[in-house]
Motif scaffolding. Structure first.
Motif, PDB file in Angstrom:
ATOM      1  N   SER A   7      -3.315  -6.336 -16.455  1.00  0.00           N
ATOM      2  CA  SER A   7      -2.247  -6.849 -17.429  1.00  0.00           C
ATOM      3  C   SER A   7      -1.622  -7.111 -18.013  1.00  0.00           C
ATOM      4  CB  SER A   7      -0.873  -5.372 -16.366  1.00  0.00           C
ATOM      5  OG  SER A   7       0.712  -5.040 -17.020  1.00  0.00           O
ATOM      6  N   ARG A   8      -1.387  -7.466 -19.326  1.00  0.00           N
ATOM      7  CA  ARG A   8      -0.806  -8.252 -20.108  1.00  0.00           C
ATOM      8  C   ARG A   8       0.664  -8.875 -20.350  1.00  0.00           C
ATOM      9  NH1 ARG A   8      -4.578  -7.364 -25.380  1.00  0.00           N
ATOM     10  NH2 ARG A   8      -6.971  -7.446 -24.235  1.00  0.00           N
ATOM     11  N   SER A   9       1.372  -7.635 -19.414  1.00  0.00           N
ATOM     12  CA  SER A   9       3.016  -7.740 -19.411  1.00  0.00           C
ATOM     13  C   SER A   9       3.210  -8.940 -18.681  1.00  0.00           C
ATOM     14  CB  SER A   9       3.369  -6.462 -19.501  1.00  0.00           C
ATOM     15  OG  SER A   9       4.918  -6.980 -19.392  1.00  0.00           O
ATOM     16  N   ALA A  10       4.480  -9.619 -18.247  1.00  0.00           N
ATOM     17  CA  ALA A  10       4.497 -10.410 -17.388  1.00  0.00           C
ATOM     18  C   ALA A  10       5.288  -9.755 -17.177  1.00  0.00           C
ATOM     19  CB  ALA A  10       5.278 -11.894 -17.589  1.00  0.00           C
ATOM     20  N   GLU A  11       6.136  -8.752 -17.534  1.00  0.00           N
ATOM     21  CA  GLU A  11       6.866  -8.242 -16.720  1.00  0.00           C
ATOM     22  C   GLU A  11       6.582  -7.182 -16.007  1.00  0.00           C
ATOM     23  OE1 GLU A  11      10.774  -7.281 -15.904  1.00  0.00           O
ATOM     24  OE2 GLU A  11      10.755  -8.694 -16.840  1.00  0.00           O
ATOM     25  N   GLY A  12       5.697  -6.067 -16.601  1.00  0.00           N
ATOM     26  CA  GLY A  12       4.753  -5.053 -15.877  1.00  0.00           C
ATOM     27  C   GLY A  12       4.291  -5.964 -14.848  1.00  0.00           C
ATOM     28  N   ARG A  13       4.265  -6.579 -14.318  1.00  0.00           N
ATOM     29  CA  ARG A  13       3.858  -7.408 -13.367  1.00  0.00           C
ATOM     30  C   ARG A  13       4.396  -7.621 -12.567  1.00  0.00           C
ATOM     31  NH1 ARG A  13      -1.108 -12.563 -14.638  1.00  0.00           N
ATOM     32  NH2 ARG A  13      -2.167 -10.518 -16.378  1.00  0.00           N
ATOM     33  N   LYS A  14       5.303  -8.497 -12.203  1.00  0.00           N
ATOM     34  CA  LYS A  14       6.775  -8.237 -11.857  1.00  0.00           C
ATOM     35  C   LYS A  14       7.263  -6.897 -11.581  1.00  0.00           C
ATOM     36  CE  LYS A  14      10.937 -11.131 -11.574  1.00  0.00           C
ATOM     37  NZ  LYS A  14      12.236 -12.052 -12.381  1.00  0.00           N
ATOM     38  N   LYS A  15       6.542  -6.596 -11.536  1.00  0.00           N
ATOM     39  CA  LYS A  15       8.214  -4.847 -11.424  1.00  0.00           C
ATOM     40  C   LYS A  15       6.547  -4.375 -10.593  1.00  0.00           C
ATOM     41  CE  LYS A  15      10.067  -1.075 -13.393  1.00  0.00           C
ATOM     42  NZ  LYS A  15      10.448   0.444 -13.943  1.00  0.00           N
ATOM     43  N   ALA A  16       5.716  -4.579 -10.499  1.00  0.00           N
ATOM     44  CA  ALA A  16       4.484  -4.424  -9.814  1.00  0.00           C
ATOM     45  C   ALA A  16       4.393  -4.318  -8.629  1.00  0.00           C
ATOM     46  CB  ALA A  16       3.529  -3.590 -11.057  1.00  0.00           C
ATOM     47  N   PHE A  17       4.441  -5.671  -8.616  1.00  0.00           N
ATOM     48  CA  PHE A  17       3.916  -6.746  -7.860  1.00  0.00           C
ATOM     49  C   PHE A  17       5.705  -6.285  -7.031  1.00  0.00           C
ATOM     50  CE2 PHE A  17       0.917  -9.512  -9.461  1.00  0.00           C
ATOM     51  CZ  PHE A  17       0.419  -9.631  -8.284  1.00  0.00           C
ATOM     52  N   SER A  18       6.977  -5.909  -7.118  1.00  0.00           N
ATOM     53  CA  SER A  18       7.630  -5.751  -6.589  1.00  0.00           C
ATOM     54  C   SER A  18       8.241  -5.185  -5.817  1.00  0.00           C
ATOM     55  CB  SER A  18       9.576  -6.055  -7.334  1.00  0.00           C
ATOM     56  OG  SER A  18      10.410  -5.736  -7.051  1.00  0.00           O
ATOM     57  N   THR A  19       7.660  -4.155  -5.939  1.00  0.00           N
ATOM     58  CA  THR A  19       8.145  -2.409  -5.768  1.00  0.00           C
ATOM     59  C   THR A  19       6.502  -2.381  -4.803  1.00  0.00           C
ATOM     60  OG1 THR A  19       8.067  -1.585  -8.079  1.00  0.00           O
ATOM     61  CG2 THR A  19       7.153  -0.271  -6.684  1.00  0.00           C
ATOM     62  N   CYS A  20       5.408  -3.110  -4.240  1.00  0.00           N
ATOM     63  CA  CYS A  20       4.585  -3.234  -3.475  1.00  0.00           C
ATOM     64  C   CYS A  20       4.496  -3.713  -2.864  1.00  0.00           C
ATOM     65  CB  CYS A  20       2.715  -3.042  -5.036  1.00  0.00           C
ATOM     66  SG  CYS A  20       2.475  -1.925  -6.047  1.00  0.00           S
ATOM     67  N   GLY A  21       5.732  -5.030  -3.150  1.00  0.00           N
ATOM     68  CA  GLY A  21       5.810  -5.607  -1.667  1.00  0.00           C
ATOM     69  C   GLY A  21       6.571  -4.980  -0.887  1.00  0.00           C
ATOM     70  N   SER A  22       7.668  -4.335  -1.720  1.00  0.00           N
ATOM     71  CA  SER A  22       8.214  -3.460  -0.487  1.00  0.00           C
ATOM     72  C   SER A  22       8.010  -2.739   1.000  1.00  0.00           C
ATOM     73  CB  SER A  22       9.141  -2.656  -1.005  1.00  0.00           C
ATOM     74  OG  SER A  22      10.169  -3.853  -1.809  1.00  0.00           O
ATOM     75  N   HIS A  23       6.452  -2.034   0.048  1.00  0.00           N
ATOM     76  CA  HIS A  23       5.788  -0.606   0.635  1.00  0.00           C
ATOM     77  C   HIS A  23       4.853  -1.637   1.451  1.00  0.00           C
ATOM     78  CE1 HIS A  23       2.780   2.410   0.512  1.00  0.00           C
ATOM     79  NE2 HIS A  23       4.398   3.368   0.936  1.00  0.00           N
ATOM     80  N   LEU A  24       4.094  -2.676   1.300  1.00  0.00           N
ATOM     81  CA  LEU A  24       3.454  -3.566   1.323  1.00  0.00           C
ATOM     82  C   LEU A  24       3.686  -4.076   3.429  1.00  0.00           C
ATOM     83  CD1 LEU A  24       0.555  -4.505   2.115  1.00  0.00           C
ATOM     84  CD2 LEU A  24       1.287  -6.607   1.372  1.00  0.00           C
ATOM     85  N   THR A  25       5.606  -3.993   3.174  1.00  0.00           N
ATOM     86  CA  THR A  25       6.526  -4.706   4.008  1.00  0.00           C
ATOM     87  C   THR A  25       6.450  -3.456   5.746  1.00  0.00           C
ATOM     88  OG1 THR A  25       7.212  -6.021   2.873  1.00  0.00           O
ATOM     89  CG2 THR A  25       7.894  -6.091   5.081  1.00  0.00           C
ATOM     90  N   VAL A  26       6.615  -2.619   4.789  1.00  0.00           N
ATOM     91  CA  VAL A  26       7.214  -1.236   5.704  1.00  0.00           C
ATOM     92  C   VAL A  26       6.159  -1.255   6.398  1.00  0.00           C
ATOM     93  CG1 VAL A  26       7.377   0.855   5.669  1.00  0.00           C
ATOM     94  CG2 VAL A  26       9.262  -1.108   3.897  1.00  0.00           C
ATOM     95  N   VAL A  27       4.756  -1.094   5.446  1.00  0.00           N
ATOM     96  CA  VAL A  27       3.243  -0.634   5.617  1.00  0.00           C
ATOM     97  C   VAL A  27       2.757  -1.786   7.060  1.00  0.00           C
ATOM     98  CG1 VAL A  27       1.103  -0.159   5.194  1.00  0.00           C
ATOM     99  CG2 VAL A  27       2.720   0.807   3.670  1.00  0.00           C
ATOM    100  N   THR A  28       2.517  -2.954   7.272  1.00  0.00           N
ATOM    101  CA  THR A  28       2.627  -3.561   7.749  1.00  0.00           C
ATOM    102  C   THR A  28       3.066  -3.620   9.020  1.00  0.00           C
ATOM    103  OG1 THR A  28       1.748  -5.111   5.928  1.00  0.00           O
ATOM    104  CG2 THR A  28       2.280  -6.509   8.349  1.00  0.00           C
ATOM    105  N   VAL A  29       4.215  -4.060   9.275  1.00  0.00           N
ATOM    106  CA  VAL A  29       5.294  -3.265   9.908  1.00  0.00           C
ATOM    107  C   VAL A  29       4.980  -2.299  10.509  1.00  0.00           C
ATOM    108  CG1 VAL A  29       7.480  -3.443  11.332  1.00  0.00           C
ATOM    109  CG2 VAL A  29       6.693  -5.304   9.815  1.00  0.00           C
TER     110      VAL A  29
END
Length: 315
Positions: free
Chosen positions: A228-250
């Motif tokens: 992705s070339r959009s910094a805003e898009g990357r930030k939003k994607a990382f935010s969404t996936c980061g929350s889910h990754l935390t829940v999945v790991t725990v």
């Protein structure tokens, strides 16, 4: 030896987390607070996702389903645990014990699938945005929620029937704060090989198939984010996936610790500590992880609170 040759146990004693009276009172207060926070948090999430039209998307539909599962799981275990903290007779009927076993297995297996579905939804939104609306229609989302519940229902009935077919004829003290399979199996005076094998196969299969979906989705998502070339898009994607990754790991970390071990005395003691985190902490944290870290949910919450205050001023 046949089942009828035994004098069947009709009730079990839950030994709980501790036998110290002072600690039991302290635990009662602590878990009561956790229970209140969990119920408010998950109910609040469900209501918020329902009343705000901006949150009527597949992702939030799946998150509300996860909140319902968290409430079912926590409510199945906690009220009895709170009662036993203040009661001298810490008993539970054999029927009540089977109901607890069934509900725990049902919710856990369903949640396995739901976590995979949330990740699949994330994959579709990030990797196939142009096809997202058609591929994730309302009818598709409803079916994606129904299938895990049917899957959890069928397997939990099967596992509960296997537990029911075991014979309990002597000791009736369960070294746990709820009727969990592992300590319950230790009390059986009939052969438990079939039950143990079935338990490990179901737990292993459920973990592997859902983890494969999650990990595969993450691989494609990571590639899409890096391209992705959009910094805003990357930030939003990382935010969404980061929350889910935390829940999945725990979730999966504690699940492996609890269920994929032989039922020895040491594993049961360790499992009780892990189970506290699994049954109390995770359902309390899920709305905070998914909600308060999400910009849309925070804005919807602020808007709802603002409307509430405005309504009071008008009155």
């Amino acid at each position: 030896m046949s089942r009828r040759n035994y004098t069947e146990v009709t009730a079990f004693i839950l030994l709980g987390l501790t036998s110290c009276p002072a600690l039991q009172v302290a635990f009662f207060v602590l878990f009561l607070l956790v229970y209140i926070v969990t119920v408010i948090g998950n109910l609040g999430m469900i209501v918020l996702l329902k009343i705000d039209s901006r949150l009527h998307t597949p992702m939030y539909f799946f998150l509300s389903s996860l909140s319902v599962l968290d409430l079912c799981f926590f409510t199945n275990v906690t009220p009895k645990m709170l009662e036993n903290f203040l009661s001298e007779r810490k008993t539970i009927s054999s029927t009540g014990c089977l109901v607890q076993c069934y509900t725990v297995i049902d919710v856990v297996l369903t949640e396995h699938c739901m976590l995979a579905i949330v990740e699949y939804d994330c994959y579709m939104a990030i990797c196939n945005p142009l096809l997202y609306s058609s591929k994730m229609s309302k009818s598709v989302c409803v079916h994606l929620v129904i299938v895990p519940h049917v899957y959890g229902l069928l397997l939990s009935v099967m596992e509960t029937l296997r537990t029911y077919n075991l014979s309990f004829c002597g000791a009736n003290e369960i070294n746990h704060f709820y009727c969990a399979d592992t300590p319950l199996i230790k009390l059986a005076c009939s052969d438990t090989y079939s039950k143990e094998l079935s338990m490990y196969v179901v737990a292993g299969y459920s973990n592997v198939q859902s983890l494969l979906i999650i990990l595969t989705s993450y691989m494609f998502i990571l590639v899409a984010i890096l391209r992705s070339r959009s910094a805003e898009g990357r930030k939003k994607a990382f935010s969404t996936c980061g929350s889910h990754l935390t829940v999945v790991t725990v979730f999966y970390g504690t699940f492996f610790c609890m269920h994929l071990r032989c039922p020895t005395e040491e594993s049961v003691e360790e499992g009780k500590m892990v189970a506290v985190f699994y049954t109390a902490v995770i359902p309390m944290l899920d709305p905070m992880i998914y909600g308060l870290r999400n910009k849309d949910v925070k804005e919807a919450l602020i808007k709802a609170i603002g409307k509430q205050k405005l309504g009071k001023y008008k009155c």
